[in-house]
Design a protein around this motif. Structure first.
Motif, PDB file in Angstrom:
ATOM      1  N   HIS A  11       0.830  -1.279  -0.052  1.00  0.00           N
ATOM      2  CA  HIS A  11      -0.031  -0.021   0.067  1.00  0.00           C
ATOM      3  C   HIS A  11       0.847   1.408   0.051  1.00  0.00           C
ATOM      4  CE1 HIS A  11      -2.349  -3.216   2.103  1.00  0.00           C
ATOM      5  NE2 HIS A  11      -3.017  -2.967   0.939  1.00  0.00           N
ATOM      6  N   ILE A  12       2.019   1.174  -0.459  1.00  0.00           N
ATOM      7  CA  ILE A  12       2.984   2.357  -0.164  1.00  0.00           C
ATOM      8  C   ILE A  12       3.029   3.201  -1.470  1.00  0.00           C
ATOM      9  CG2 ILE A  12       5.239   3.054   0.031  1.00  0.00           C
ATOM     10  CD1 ILE A  12       4.214   1.784   2.293  1.00  0.00           C
ATOM     11  N   ASN A  13       3.000   4.321  -1.512  1.00  0.00           N
ATOM     12  CA  ASN A  13       2.770   5.399  -2.497  1.00  0.00           C
ATOM     13  C   ASN A  13       4.327   5.740  -2.992  1.00  0.00           C
ATOM     14  OD1 ASN A  13       3.849   7.368  -0.793  1.00  0.00           O
ATOM     15  ND2 ASN A  13       1.826   8.222  -0.272  1.00  0.00           N
ATOM     16  N   PRO A  14       4.417   6.606  -3.986  1.00  0.00           N
ATOM     17  CA  PRO A  14       5.808   6.822  -4.489  1.00  0.00           C
ATOM     18  C   PRO A  14       6.615   7.652  -3.500  1.00  0.00           C
ATOM     19  CG  PRO A  14       4.208   7.413  -6.263  1.00  0.00           C
ATOM     20  CD  PRO A  14       3.635   6.911  -5.121  1.00  0.00           C
ATOM     21  N   LEU A  15       6.233   8.258  -2.574  1.00  0.00           N
ATOM     22  CA  LEU A  15       7.086   8.896  -1.588  1.00  0.00           C
ATOM     23  C   LEU A  15       7.269   7.933  -0.294  1.00  0.00           C
ATOM     24  CD1 LEU A  15       5.110  12.338  -1.538  1.00  0.00           C
ATOM     25  CD2 LEU A  15       7.135  11.775  -2.814  1.00  0.00           C
ATOM     26  N   GLY A  16       6.759   6.752  -0.519  1.00  0.00           N
ATOM     27  CA  GLY A  16       7.124   5.923   0.593  1.00  0.00           C
ATOM     28  C   GLY A  16       6.423   5.855   1.864  1.00  0.00           C
ATOM     29  N   GLY A  17       5.029   6.553   1.782  1.00  0.00           N
ATOM     30  CA  GLY A  17       4.009   6.395   2.809  1.00  0.00           C
ATOM     31  C   GLY A  17       3.119   5.753   2.247  1.00  0.00           C
ATOM     32  N   VAL A  18       2.069   5.475   3.243  1.00  0.00           N
ATOM     33  CA  VAL A  18       0.857   4.453   2.670  1.00  0.00           C
ATOM     34  C   VAL A  18      -0.038   5.492   1.949  1.00  0.00           C
ATOM     35  CG1 VAL A  18      -1.266   3.501   3.563  1.00  0.00           C
ATOM     36  CG2 VAL A  18       0.790   3.163   4.828  1.00  0.00           C
ATOM     37  N   HIS A  19      -0.376   4.845   0.838  1.00  0.00           N
ATOM     38  CA  HIS A  19      -1.352   5.650  -0.158  1.00  0.00           C
ATOM     39  C   HIS A  19      -2.569   5.937   0.572  1.00  0.00           C
ATOM     40  CE1 HIS A  19      -3.790   6.383  -3.481  1.00  0.00           C
ATOM     41  NE2 HIS A  19      -2.775   6.250  -4.521  1.00  0.00           N
TER      42      HIS A  19
END
Length: 144
Positions: free
Chosen positions: A51-59
């Protein structure tokens, strides 16, 4: 009993009891219905590496999906057999980043229900009650 003869509350309770399998969405977004009463549901959910977004956080879609589920299920728990629903509006407020690999609790509660619309609110919190996201939803009630 035939699922088409069960109320929304009966279907949700059967899922909580393991009599009916959870929807396949719970494989994509790990969430489990733990408790349901008329107009109120409690789910657990845990974001993971999928569930990680391109910035490394949870989408943000993780929280939005969990909140759509608990608000929709709160509405569904109010419906009689043979009646369906669909979300027509979901307003999500992200309050802080969803943590990865931490079990969170999501609550859904009915605000108002009429013949054609159900309005519910949802929230995602941690074990200490810290709010991560909040939503309101409007669901169209689909009658045959």
């Amino acid at each position: 009993m035939n699922i088409k003869e069960m109320s929304g509350l009966q279907i949700m309770q059967a899922m909580c009891d393991g009599v009916i399998p959870p929807p396949s969405m719970s494989l994509t977004i790990p969430m489990t219905a733990g408790q349901v009463t008329k107009g109120h549901v409690i789910f657990t959910a845990k974001a993971d590496e999928r569930h990680i977004n391109p910035l490394g956080g949870v989408h943000g879609g993780f929280a939005a999906t969990v909140l759509d589920s608990v608000t929709g299920c709160a509405v569904f728990s109010m419906l009689e057999a043979g009646i369906g629903y669909g979300t027509i509006d979901l307003n999500v407020k992200m309050c802080r980043p969803i943590p990865i690999n931490q079990e969170l609790t999501a609550y859904g509660d009915i605000i108002n229900i009429s013949r054609s619309l159900g309005i519910a609110e949802g929230k995602i919190v941690d074990k200490d009650g810290k709010l991560y996201a909040h939503a309101t939803a409007t669901c169209m009630i689909i009658r045959p």
